[in-house]
Design an enzyme around this catalytic site. Structure first.
Site: not given
Lengths: 260, 260, 260, 260, 260, 260
Positions: B31, B33, B42, B117, B119, B172, B177
């Site tokens: 994904e 980032h 992630d 992650h 989701e 995010h 992170e």
């Protein structure tokens, strides 16, 4: 940092690659490979060969699929061994289809699935077929290949100079894979535990539930005796060269040696 | 060679672990980032924290799932960014269920899914539920956790000393992170590209098809300004400690510090 | 006869609405809500708030989905309570996708899913995503919202004036839902049975199979003490106003107060 | 408050019913029913007849399924009418199976599915079969019935005293359903719009895609002329009596008239 | 060699037929048909009638589907009889959809599914609907029919001259099917074993798990007494004529008697 | 009448066979086989060899599956040829699983799937695995075999005396299949159209969408020159003998020659 490994690239770097390069999806498995090789043999070989290919043609390597379709007794020892983690067929189809669909959405035109676990083949092909079956243009195009169908007979002769070659199906955790692991990841090979086992007869049938007696207790289908890093290098380099040539032709790459 | 990474173990070594240890399945994603962090954030965080946990409790770490459920605009930027590879919900459910089923077949009684992650959550839980819903014994038991719900308020205050904490959903590719990556994999952080972007308002709805205007062009939902390796260490160590404590209680481990 | 409830409209009346109005699909559940509230709390709240919204904007309300995704211990008490009827994830995805697909076929451009059961969220979103993910126009557009993310902090302060607010997840069958039911459907609240239970600690993990000891025997996750119809009215009206404002903006309605 | 409607019961009340009563799941549809009847005709009839049955035998009525399988031209007018919301077959199978599975988990031994939408039949039966096919005890037992197969010939003669009875398939939105609605929910019948339409010939084939010319523009397959509340009462009471008798026999109820 | 049976044609011959002819897909079952008729009754009748139809209109007959949906007690004796091989509903839907999709890809515009097993109906229709539901042209067109809905009342009177006609559902393995088999495949009828059994009452409900007492031990739902090849001929020829007429109209064939 | 063909047996005869005999399920395909062979080659070979096997061991032959998995260019010419009717992978898995499940329910302990279409293999195996994977007894047992893996090298030498044997994959519609059809169903072979085509190179990759240029226009992958009924007889008899021997061993049959 590896500049062509997707997981190490930012989305901006990745986006800039989609129109010019090939997307490689390596596919392995988590499966017993005898007492001397780790469970990740197929994953490691898939990833390493993909990396070597990407040294010769412009490519981005997606994260390797580490879990594959069900190990079969006749080509992998089967489901009864501990550590063999088998996906159902529909799961592998759906997983591969979803990922490919996203790569297509990102704009990739040239996708290469490199598979190192025999049992995956039919299900990877089904995923690609579900996406592109009704497409009437040549691109986007998906090519699926493995290493064993892309090794030349001369190399086979050189590698099997001491023990007989009984077909690729029986090379599970045997001479070829052991040698390749000695070349690609020698620290993961327990050389003192290399077995000299073999399945007696080639299986010409499939049996359910799986037999508890056909496969040697070690999980190896043929002897790994006479394995060496040098033989591994022969196999790996031959497969890489063959695959680079195929991709160059199939994807109309003009100068495969100029890697960004 | 890492002695508790499943893909590096032989099946014989792995089999000997199933009755005494915990099986950890890390789950990440591929994904976007932001312009400064790689697509595998992630996956990397999931794998690294799992490794740190396994230094304190006896555990085997299975190959990380590198592809996750669909990125949402309100917590990950959404599907419109290149490099965000989204699985359908049923695919992630089936993938996780198949893998868990095989671990249960191998005899594991204590399984820990560590997810990095957001989701993924509902679909990982569905997989575990489908397998164990009707079981009337306590074991085998599956625990699912993430890192953000296991960071203590004091650490949050220390980390967000220069910029405001607006909730984990907006972290995010932001301060938390980025700091964790600077601590865990500094070579993969493009520090010169750290953005100071932010989504204006917290989203209280979901919208389909995804909006092309809500999320900042960088893909970051909140500023990553003031990120540091030190802050990353604070977050990681706090989460690891909390998770070790939880697993010790939930799995009735008496001496979590004695690792095989 | 309610002129904006789809099940009470003829097909001719309904067809005349599709181009000008919003289609609202309320989604609830059948789930234990303590000894004092009925199993249909989420269904009732979803339907009633949808009705109040439809008094302010031109809308047709479709039949409410009365069965939802699996109750989780940390937000609904979990599957062990009698009367909690849980759909599998794929079932709720397919059900919602089929219904939405039909509404799209009927010509609706503005669809609003109003959800009153937390656990439904990921699966409702997946259904909408499967239908509209690859659409490159703004309309048809689907908005999904709930009430708890659309209550303002000031109202929360007023409602939780006697007992502490511990987060929406714990408000299952507690002060907020009890008050809303006292306002919306007082005849269904057994006021003499309102409990003063609470779950001790916020859960930061998920556990399978579900624990038989974490959730209070009543099924309530937090106290419902100090509930009142007045507090319910505050919550309901605040959510309705917020939602009307959002829909007016998202769907570009110019005069939300002129209802059909 | 209706003491035998599940959505109005608390989980404690509901739990106390499972061992002694029958669980009734009414199933309807959202489907065009001519210019004079609302889209919810099947849902309303299913729910109301279930309520009347529950006055004579001890039962709990679960929330009605308001969306059903695809309307067919030959029995419901088909999918081309606005307001006809059709579920795919697998969706209705999964939805019904999940709900039934949960009722079985709650301990119900006697389950009655009462269906008022012809096209649902095969899919409701499939759901029940998937759950109980391999069960070798008599209980739990699921009975599925509709109203039209449980009306006696004498009542048919009385109801069709002015217009000819051409078979139940053509009674969609015609004399029988109009009369039943005039009896059960008169405020929802637009009596001034009752049509005198009819499909010319009974269809002995199915055709895909659905024809745009076979079904009358009103959506009615036969005339609703001579409909009356009295006729509706005859039909409803006859069906209720027949169903009560069947359930008493099938579920070995000794005194059907003693309702809790 | 049969020049219109697809399995006997080469692909070149087949390809030349797609634009001018009708593709007929016969569908049967493998299901008990009493002590006197073989398990393939429905398959044989489907195939033979299709062949007779193809003598009158230009058609290609695809390989018959020999396995069908689950036998129901009220129309086929149900699943408890040995030799009744039942497909799940989703399997028959998917099988039929895949095959139809391929015929459409091959360019067929006129497809006729001829079904001889009652329980298949809803699932065959679902398959056709899934493929053509959203098509807005008239062609390609799929017609589904059976034989029993296409027998005229006069023929019924002639065939049931000695025993009463109790409806087609009860004609499973009874007078009509026995007579048709005596006409179409007399060598497969064990005439000395023709039973005189009957189910007592028409079933107006469905029951799960299936009852072990309702259906006669022979598996016949009504008497086969007075069966004869002559009666079989009457039924078959009447159905063939009706179907030829319907197909000629529906597919706009101008001269149905001129067969290729 | 063929006394061991299931579709010709009554349920009473069939039921008496389940405990003592082997159930054989032949599986074929509907696929182009060049200009000289019919579309049903695989179905015919599967059925005929099954019949020959059943002359030597006590067996019941179930109705042959006439539709198979997707033809691949490298082993069947691929999907672009008219008349090739391809099932999706999940469809073939589900179809086979449902049928096998019913045979197991009928009490069969010894089941033999005889497959004559290469591409079916992985999906037939998946179906058997899904049913028996977790069974810990030896019986019921399912054996899957084809003919090409059960032909001895000596016979291959005799058959390929004029043209070179290039591997079984290329024998699609070539010498072996043509000869077998000349022996088993000579009336269906268009001998005047036997081609002398060949694919140039063995494919070591798979390509999607399928190439329009690799496969010869005839659909044959290798020459059928020198085909003869005599060679077909050699192949068929050798395969039959090998299979009878295998089944006798695998199913512990003591006197394979005594057929019922």
């Amino acid at each position: 940092m590896n500049k062509n490994r997707m997981e190490q690239m930012t989305w901006v770097e990745y986006e800039a690659s989609t129109t010019e390069k090939i997307l490689i999806l390596p596919v392995g498995s988590t499966e017993q490979h005898g007492p001397h090789l780790p469970l990740g043999v197929d994953t490691i070989i898939a990833t390493e060969i993909a990396s070597l290919v990407a040294e010769q043609i412009p490519a981005v390597i997606a994260p390797t699929l580490s879990y594959g379709y069900k190990s079969q007794p006749s080509s992998g020892g089967g489901p009864l061994f501990s550590g063999t983690i088998d996906l159902n067929g529909t799961t592998l189809i759906d997983l591969t289809r979803d990922i490919l669909d996203e790569f297509l959405e990102d704009g990739w035109k040239k996708i290469f699935i490199f598979n190192a676990h025999y049992e995956n083949e039919a299900f990877l092909a089904e995923a690609a077929d579900l996406l592109l079956r009704k497409q009437d243009t040549e691109y986007p195009k998906i090519i699926i290949a493995n290493w064993w169908d892309n090794v030349s007979p001369e190399i086979v002769s050189q590698v099997f100079n001491e023990v007989a070659f009984r077909g690729w199906a029986l090379e599970h955790a045997a001479l070829a894979e052991t040698s390749m692991m000695m070349y690609l990841a020698p620290e993961l090979v327990r050389e003192d535990l290399i077995p000299d086992d073999r399945i007696e007869n080639l299986l010409t049938i499939q049996q359910f539930p799986p037999s508890r007696t056909i496969v040697p207790a070690s999980g190896c289908l043929n002897t790994a005796r006479s394995s060496s890093s040098k033989k591994g290098q022969l196999l790996v380099e031959d497969a890489v060269n063959k695959i680079v040539t195929i991709l160059s032709e199939e994807f109309s790459l003009h100068s495969p040696v100029n890697v960004n």
